[in-house]
Design a protein around this motif. Structure first.
Motif: not given
Length: 381
Positions: A161-163, A175-176, A214-215, A273-275
């Motif tokens: 969450l911080a990243l 953020g949403n 995911a975020p 992988q996501i990034v």
């Protein structure tokens, strides 16, 4: 040896004969706290309320015999550790074998020798005390391991969450957007977990990790200059080439974190992988590697659709959102080109859920106004 035993261990004597109960009480009460019942059902009820340290159990009793009492005790995880010694007049070998098979620690036949009974009872109490100590130590270790696992999971979530928040501060997204894409990707993963092409990968733990990671999908944008990142509208070709470096920047940051930790953490593997690959396209026309089809990691395929759908339907500080049906048409048109066909099919099966997620985490006017003011400050500086 006394140091290994609790003060006045509790012995439960179960026998339907008043004479036997009286004999055993007289023999034991000086050294032990003695409780006595004359019925198997009463013994089970008493043990459920207050566990004794050891049970002396007669076999031949009305209604519920000693074998049945022992079987019930050993079937219950709360009472299976209590040592049971059968005291009986049944001295056939098969009777003893039956008692030991049910989990009793000893089988003593009548007439009872006080010296033998006390010696065996004491030995079994010492064993039980050792076993109890080991059990308590194991429970403590299990608690500590579980606590460490919870702490590690919490640390992972805070780090993620911080990243993600760091990237979001400089991006046009709110953020949403991060919350919506989290829920989209989890919905797709859950649906596809029963698909033969995905089931071996999409375990419950991986799905949970996808939701958490995911975020991070756009953390590489922190390395993109503001004049490009915050530009409304289309990029010039040279600007787009710079923008296309953000997957690599995010991947390299995660690689550095992995090297520093000296661990192959699952959440970093999935996050990488996501990034790195969520802008790859099924037909090979994506970036940064131009991967084709199944060469694109599954987490990235799911993120690709979730990210594009949210970009289409969401309001930004510089544009209105597209309605669901138009966005749906674009995704369907991209089936087999931009997107994995199976992922598009999953989206079509989950349309109502996607609508609900979009509505639940919709950006408010206030949030968009704050984002616009914040970005204006960044540009002004």
């Amino acid at each position: 040896m006394d140091l290994f035993l609790p003060v006045k261990p509790t012995i439960l004597v179960v026998d339907d004969s008043p004479a036997n109960l009286s004999l055993l009480f007289g023999l034991l009460h000086g050294s032990y706290t003695v409780k006595a019942v004359n019925h198997g059902a009463k013994a089970l009820a008493m043990v459920s309320q207050d566990e004794p340290d050891l049970i002396l159990l007669d076999i031949m009793m009305p209604d519920i015999n000693g074998y049945e009492v022992c079987r019930e005790l050993k079937r219950n995880p709360r009472t299976q550790h209590i040592p049971v010694i059968f005291l009986t007049s049944k001295n056939e070998v098969e009777n003893e074998e039956m008692g030991m098979a049910l989990g009793a620690v000893d089988y003593i036949t009548r007439p009872i020798s006080p010296e033998i009974l006390l010696s065996r009872l004491r030995a079994h109490l010492v064993d039980a005390t050792h076993a109890r100590t080991l059990r308590v130590n194991n429970e403590y270790l299990e608690f500590e391991v579980a606590k460490r696992a919870r702490d590690m999971a919490a640390l992972q979530e805070v780090t993620i969450l911080a990243l993600a928040s760091l990237a979001e501060v400089r991006d046009v997204e709110t953020g949403n957007h991060l919350r919506r894409t989290q829920h989209y990707i989890r919905a797709l993963a859950r649906h596809l977990s029963g698909h033969p092409c995905f089931s071996s990968f999409l375990s419950p733990s991986v799905i949970d990790m996808l939701f958490k990671c995911a975020p991070l999908h756009d953390i590489g944008k922190v390395g993109i200059p503001d004049r490009i990142l915050l530009k409304p509208g289309r990029y010039e070709p040279h600007e787009f080439e710079i923008m296309k470096t953000h997957p690599r920047l995010g991947y390299e940051a995660l690689m550095q974190a992995q090297v520093a930790s000296m661990e192959s953490l699952e959440f970093i593997q999935i996050a990488k992988q996501i990034v790195y690959s969520h802008h790859e396209k099924w037909d090979g026309s994506g970036y940064p590697q131009g991967l084709v089809g199944d060469a694109i990691p599954i987490p990235a395929r799911l993120m690709a659709l979730a990210d594009v759908y949210d970009a289409l339907i969401s309001r930004r500080v510089y544009k209105d959102g597209m309605d669901h049906d138009k966005a749906r048409a674009i995704l369907v048109k991209g089936r087999g080109k931009h997107f994995d066909p199976d992922v598009v099919d999953a989206f079509l099966a989950l349309e109502d859920e996607f609508r609900d997620i979009a509505a639940r985490y919709a950006d408010s006017d206030e949030a968009l106004q704050k984002k616009a003011a914040h970005l204006a400050t960044i540009v002004g500086n």
